[in-house]
Scaffold this active site. Structure first.
Site, PDB file in Angstrom:
ATOM      1  N   HIS A 176     -55.347 -71.313  61.656  1.00 14.51           N
ATOM      2  CA  HIS A 176     -53.765 -70.377  63.037  1.00 14.51           C
ATOM      3  C   HIS A 176     -54.002 -71.417  64.241  1.00 14.51           C
ATOM      4  O   HIS A 176     -52.796 -70.524  64.893  1.00 14.51           O
ATOM      5  CB  HIS A 176     -54.195 -69.120  62.591  1.00 14.51           C
ATOM      6  CG  HIS A 176     -54.426 -68.045  61.533  1.00 14.51           C
ATOM      7  ND1 HIS A 176     -53.158 -67.615  61.594  1.00 14.51           N
ATOM      8  CD2 HIS A 176     -55.256 -67.173  61.294  1.00 14.51           C
ATOM      9  CE1 HIS A 176     -53.343 -67.311  59.681  1.00 14.51           C
ATOM     10  NE2 HIS A 176     -54.206 -66.640  59.572  1.00 14.51           N
ATOM     11  N   ASP A 190     -55.108 -70.009  51.471  1.00 13.86           N
ATOM     12  CA  ASP A 190     -56.206 -68.507  52.161  1.00 13.86           C
ATOM     13  C   ASP A 190     -54.555 -67.114  52.462  1.00 13.86           C
ATOM     14  O   ASP A 190     -53.706 -67.989  51.918  1.00 13.86           O
ATOM     15  CB  ASP A 190     -56.668 -68.923  53.612  1.00 13.86           C
ATOM     16  CG  ASP A 190     -56.885 -68.003  54.745  1.00 13.86           C
ATOM     17  OD1 ASP A 190     -58.306 -67.658  54.703  1.00 13.86           O
ATOM     18  OD2 ASP A 190     -55.777 -67.118  54.990  1.00 13.86           O
ATOM     19  N   HIS A 204     -53.467 -65.643  54.552  1.00 13.46           N
ATOM     20  CA  HIS A 204     -52.312 -65.892  55.417  1.00 13.46           C
ATOM     21  C   HIS A 204     -52.316 -67.518  56.061  1.00 13.46           C
ATOM     22  O   HIS A 204     -52.766 -67.881  55.360  1.00 13.46           O
ATOM     23  CB  HIS A 204     -53.386 -65.440  56.764  1.00 13.46           C
ATOM     24  CG  HIS A 204     -53.707 -64.534  56.498  1.00 13.46           C
ATOM     25  ND1 HIS A 204     -55.211 -64.124  56.107  1.00 13.46           N
ATOM     26  CD2 HIS A 204     -53.467 -62.658  57.231  1.00 13.46           C
ATOM     27  CE1 HIS A 204     -55.513 -63.085  56.617  1.00 13.46           C
ATOM     28  NE2 HIS A 204     -54.506 -61.924  56.146  1.00 13.46           N
ATOM     29  N   ASP A 235     -59.649 -64.600  51.385  1.00 14.89           N
ATOM     30  CA  ASP A 235     -59.179 -63.427  51.679  1.00 14.89           C
ATOM     31  C   ASP A 235     -57.432 -62.896  50.335  1.00 14.89           C
ATOM     32  O   ASP A 235     -57.430 -61.852  50.160  1.00 14.89           O
ATOM     33  CB  ASP A 235     -58.705 -62.961  53.185  1.00 14.89           C
ATOM     34  CG  ASP A 235     -58.154 -64.071  53.567  1.00 14.89           C
ATOM     35  OD1 ASP A 235     -57.925 -66.071  52.679  1.00 14.89           O
ATOM     36  OD2 ASP A 235     -57.971 -64.327  54.314  1.00 14.89           O
TER      37      ASP A 235
HETATM   38  N1  Q9C Z   1     -56.277 -55.224  61.539  1.00 11.89           N
HETATM   39  C1  Q9C Z   1     -57.791 -65.610  58.800  1.00 11.89           C
HETATM   40  O1  Q9C Z   1     -57.970 -64.966  57.799  1.00 11.89           O
HETATM   41  N2  Q9C Z   1     -55.044 -59.575  61.433  1.00 11.89           N
HETATM   42  N3  Q9C Z   1     -57.433 -64.796  59.950  1.00 11.89           N
HETATM   43  C2  Q9C Z   1     -55.694 -58.859  62.415  1.00 11.89           C
HETATM   44  C3  Q9C Z   1     -56.705 -56.627  62.124  1.00 11.89           C
HETATM   45  C4  Q9C Z   1     -55.306 -61.144  61.181  1.00 11.89           C
HETATM   46  C5  Q9C Z   1     -56.726 -64.149  59.333  1.00 11.89           C
HETATM   47  C6  Q9C Z   1     -54.757 -57.242  61.807  1.00 11.89           C
HETATM   48  C7  Q9C Z   1     -55.797 -61.316  60.586  1.00 11.89           C
HETATM   49  C8  Q9C Z   1     -56.161 -62.983  61.059  1.00 11.89           C
HETATM   50  C9  Q9C Z   1     -58.750 -67.219  59.362  1.00 11.89           C
HETATM   51 ZN    ZN Z   2     -56.877 -65.329  56.171  1.00 16.21          ZN
END
Ligand code: Q9C
Ligand code: ZN
Length: 344
Positions: free
Chosen positions: A159, A197, A199, A286
């Protein structure tokens, strides 16, 4: 397979931070990497070694110098400005074009962040620095002799853009490894980055968006459904000379093994056509069913197949595996080993 690991990641002690009385980060915690490490050891996946230190220069190939300097210095500057040491949690961001930049600690932190979920703690810089060094050491191994090396990076990186952090990411380990592989190659090597991933890797996409020498292919949750929301559409295909060298596969919630693998095979066909000199995989677990930050339904057997499909393509293409997300601690070791086994 060589596994590159350092316990420096524990300095990014997200599990010890409270914000208004509650744990602030519950998912991206040190236990993740310790669980993967012990599962990889127990499964006999390879030898574990520490990263060597290549300094700051390789970071500047992916990030602006003022951004790296900010990450290195902001915790101490914040402590000095406030008169006491405390995590830096910006909550105001330049969400539209701005007329000036602020010199305040929170103005600077907000300027370089695109969201509020990634605190800068006392040890965040050291952890992020060594996480990037893990990716660099893995890159060096595949550049010199190894078919595959696995960088057990934490914090994750995909990210983080040239001058933005967020989504638990500070330095873009995969991008730093890709640029390093190009820098040490006699001719500017073509690199493919495959991002599995859950995301979208908005940071990686943006770093290489105009660059035809790095193909970025990502499978991820549709931006209408999940984080990071503002990137990841199928119509984002690169720009200028990079047009055509960015490919996104936004997938629906609950995507299962069969549908994930079908999209993966499409992405792998693009990678194959590109004929890269090196492959960098942003390996996020994930996508697993039940992941607390995810929304797909990939089983352990699916994860094994994902590894096998990528490994089949990567035979003959030296491959750096870079750890990204994966938060289902109870199954993280099993999922990681299922994926990694194909590369041993
Ligand atoms: N309740 C990676 O997997 N989510 N980043 C925010 C949390 C952020 C994931 C909401 C997810 C970031 C590297
Ligand atoms: Zn992720």
């Amino acid at each position: 397979m060589h596994i590159i690991y350092t316990d420096q990641h524990k300095l990014h002690a997200t599990d010890q931070v409270e914000y208004e009385g509650h744990p602030f980060v519950t998912d991206e915690v040190p236990a993740r990497i310790e669980i993967i490490l012990s599962a990889a050891r127990a499964a006999g996946l390879g030898s574990v070694s520490a990263p060597t230190d290549r300094g700051l220069d390789p970071l500047f190939a992916a990030h602006h110098i003022d951004f790296v300097t900010f990450l290195r210095d902001i915790y101490a500057e914040s402590a000095a400005a406030l008169g006491n040491a405390a995590p830096v949690f910006p909550s105001t961001f330049p969400a539209r074009p701005i007329r000036r930049r602020s010199n305040s600690v929170y103005g600077r932190a907000g300027y370089y962040a695109f969201g509020a979920g990634s605190p800068i703690l006392e040890g965040t810089w050291a952890a992020a620095y060594w996480s990037a060094q893990c990716a660099l050491t893995a890159a060096d191994l595949v550049q010199t002799r190894e078919p595959t090396a696995y960088a057990l990076c934490r914090p994750p990186g995909h990210h983080a853009a040239a001058d933005l952090y967020g989504g638990y990411c500070y330095l873009n380990n995969a991008a730093i490894a890709a640029r390093y592989l190009q820098a040490v190659s006699p001719v500017r090597a073509k690199i493919a980055i495959l991002d599995m991933d859950y995301h979208h890797g908005n940071g990686t996409q943006e770093i290489f968006y105009a660059d035809p020498s790095v193909l970025y292919c990502s499978l991820h949750a549709h931006p209408d459904d999940d984080y990071p929301y503002f990137w990841g559409g199928a119509d984002e295909r690169g720009e200028g000379p990079g047009e055509g060298y960015n490919r996104n596969w936004p997938l629906p919630q609950k995507t299962d093994d069969a549908h994930y693998l079908a999209a993966l095979d499409e992405a792998l066909a693009f990678v194959q056509d590109f004929a890269p000199r090196y492959l960098v995989v942003s390996a996020g677990f994930d996508i697993a069913v039940g992941d607390p930050v995810g929304g797909f339904g990939v089983t352990v057997e699916g994860m094994r197949a994902v590894g096998q499909h990528i490994a089949a393509l990567s035979r003959g293409v030296p491959t750096v595996l870079v750890q990204e997300g994966g938060y289902l601690l109870e199954k993280l070791g099993e999922n990681a080993v299922a994926f990694l086994q194909a590369f041993v």
